[in-house]
Design a protein around this motif. Structure first.
Motif, PDB file in Angstrom:
ATOM      1  N   ARG A 365      40.090  37.817  40.383  1.00 40.99           N
ATOM      2  CA  ARG A 365      40.555  39.094  40.685  1.00 40.99           C
ATOM      3  C   ARG A 365      40.653  39.888  39.700  1.00 40.99           C
ATOM      4  NH1 ARG A 365      45.630  39.556  42.747  1.00 40.99           N
ATOM      5  NH2 ARG A 365      46.175  37.593  41.935  1.00 40.99           N
ATOM      6  N   GLY A 399      35.468  41.106  46.072  1.00 41.53           N
ATOM      7  CA  GLY A 399      35.710  39.853  46.883  1.00 41.53           C
ATOM      8  C   GLY A 399      34.883  38.593  46.407  1.00 41.53           C
ATOM      9  N   ALA A 402      34.690  38.124  42.576  1.00 41.75           N
ATOM     10  CA  ALA A 402      36.106  38.330  42.018  1.00 41.75           C
ATOM     11  C   ALA A 402      36.361  37.432  40.824  1.00 41.75           C
ATOM     12  CB  ALA A 402      37.322  38.075  43.151  1.00 41.75           C
TER      13      ALA A 402
END
Length: 439
Positions: A365, A399, A402
């Motif tokens: 992330r 996403g 990430a």
């Protein structure tokens, strides 16, 4: 004499020894937090009027949100219910780096015996995670840090994630109490071996019915080994534990250096992730283990993937070293390069931004931030979600991209308009770390 007849004598004995050794009880410098929220109750007071279920939050105004969190607990030989004291100094170090800091108190051994202290810290972690959105905390990036008995609490919290018997029913339930990494200073581990590991010149009588360890457990420790074993963080080590950094002075008069040796050997044997910095000549206290006059004398033992390495003289025990460990454990990245390639036409342009993880730990992330030097305005993006406020831009992963492994890269693109000049941004940050421009 019943062991629960603790008076101020044992607390006074320990604190007198700390004072005699010039151990700092409050960490300098004073806090410079942007926002301090004091005395938040993560559970009802027990007993009434006590402070063991309170925490303080230190929140930075800058940096990206949600913020990673460092949970701090100050050591007191388990004699105080005000362990959140000292978090202000930790916040002064880490708030400018974009971290929120929570100083957490737990009940003293005079108020409740083990495992109450572990139940309390896990309740505090659950409360912080349950209220993460309110305070813009990242619930997936919690670290814990503490010294002495606070280091023991750190190791227990770090190594017992998912251990149902230690969750307790204090405060908020049904939320994870796991932390993603830990940093412990001069911590006790195996209480039953402490006397044997004392310095040749002496040390505290840990086997005494009035010792801090006996008071914590609720019985003279040599008479109740089964209960003592439950309070030994070494007994919870396995290969799935989060990475743990711990430091210990070889001249520690209060908590023998051998306590951390035992922990490192168990982490290594269990194929876990651990780093142990051993500092010759250092006594019990942060000022001792972080003394710059000892830099270069330390030995660092690192274990991962079922193998260990030994390094003489590095890294130095500094706040930068500790921040790198925490960032690595939280998978935020410790170093990076950025390539910015624009294609410009009349009043508009597109650009590709490529971030390479040059550190040794993965990034999971990411948020890349920068400030436009002119009046550039983003109109579109791909492989990232971009937001702009004034000149400030934040690009968050989409996403599917990430994860950035060590030595790997991820790219995203944008379209924007401009008038006048269209100079490149002077600085890009990956999760708060300044990236070096790619050649």
């Amino acid at each position: 004499m019943h062991v629960r007849s603790r008076t101020a004598a044992i607390a006074g004995m320990v604190m007198t020894m700390l004072a005699a050794l010039a151990v700092p009880l409050v960490l300098p410098p004073p806090a410079q937090a942007d926002q301090v929220i004091s005395n938040l109750a993560y559970a009802p007071a027990q007993p009434a009027g006590s402070k063991g279920h309170l925490l303080d939050l230190y929140l930075p105004a800058g940096g990206t949100t949600p913020r990673p969190l460092i949970i701090w607990h100050s050591g007191s030989a388990w004699s105080s219910d005000d362990g959140k004291t000292g978090a202000a100094a930790i916040a002064a170090v880490f708030n400018p780096r974009g971290f929120a800091v929570a100083g957490v108190s737990v009940r003293s051994s005079a108020q409740a015996v083990f495992p109450a202290q572990v139940h309390d810290v896990k309740a505090a972690i659950r409360w912080l995670r349950a209220n993460a959105a309110t305070y813009q905390l990242d619930p997936g990036r919690f670290a814990m840090m503490g010294d002495s008995s606070g280091g023991w609490l750190t190791e227990m919290a770090t190594l017992t994630g998912g251990v149902a018997s230690l969750e307790g029913t204090v405060g908020t339930t049904g939320v994870s109490s796991a932390v993603q990494t830990g940093l412990a200073f001069f911590s006790p581990t195996d209480f039953l071996q402490m006397n044997a590991q004392n310095l040749p010149t002496g040390g505290l009588d840990h086997d005494s019915p009035a010792s801090p360890e006996s008071m914590l457990i609720g019985c003279p420790i040599q008479t109740c080994p089964a209960q003592v074993a439950l309070a030994n963080p070494i007994n919870y080590v396995d290969a799935n534990d989060p990475p743990l950094l711990f430091l210990h002075g070889q001249a520690d008069f209060l908590v023998p250096h051998g306590q951390s040796v035992l922990l490192y050997n168990k982490i290594k044997a269990s194929c876990g992730q651990g780093r142990f910095i051993s500092i010759p000549g250092a006594d019990h206290g942060l000022d001792f283990v972080m003394d710059p006059t000892r830099f270069g004398t330390q030995t660092t033992y690192t274990t991962a993937n079922c193998s260990g390495t030994t390094t003489a003289g590095s890294p130095n025990p500094t706040w930068d070293t500790f921040a790198d460990h925490i960032r690595g454990g939280l998978k935020m990245g410790t170093s990076c390069t950025v390539a910015y390639v624009p294609t410009t036409w009349d009043g508009a342009f597109s650009a590709t931004v490529t971030i390479t993880n040059t550190g040794t730990t993965p990034v999971d992330r990411w948020a890349v931030t920068w400030a436009w030097p002119g009046n550039q305005q983003v109109t579109d993006s791909w492989n990232a979600t971009l937001t702009q406020s004034g000149a400030q831009v934040t690009a968050r992963d989409a996403g599917h991209n990430a994860y950035i492994g060590p030595g790997s890269a991820q790219s995203f693109g944008l379209s924007a308009t401009y008038s006048g000049t269209n100079a490149r941004p002077s600085e890009f940050r990956l999760n708060g770390v300044v990236c070096t421009p790619a050649a």
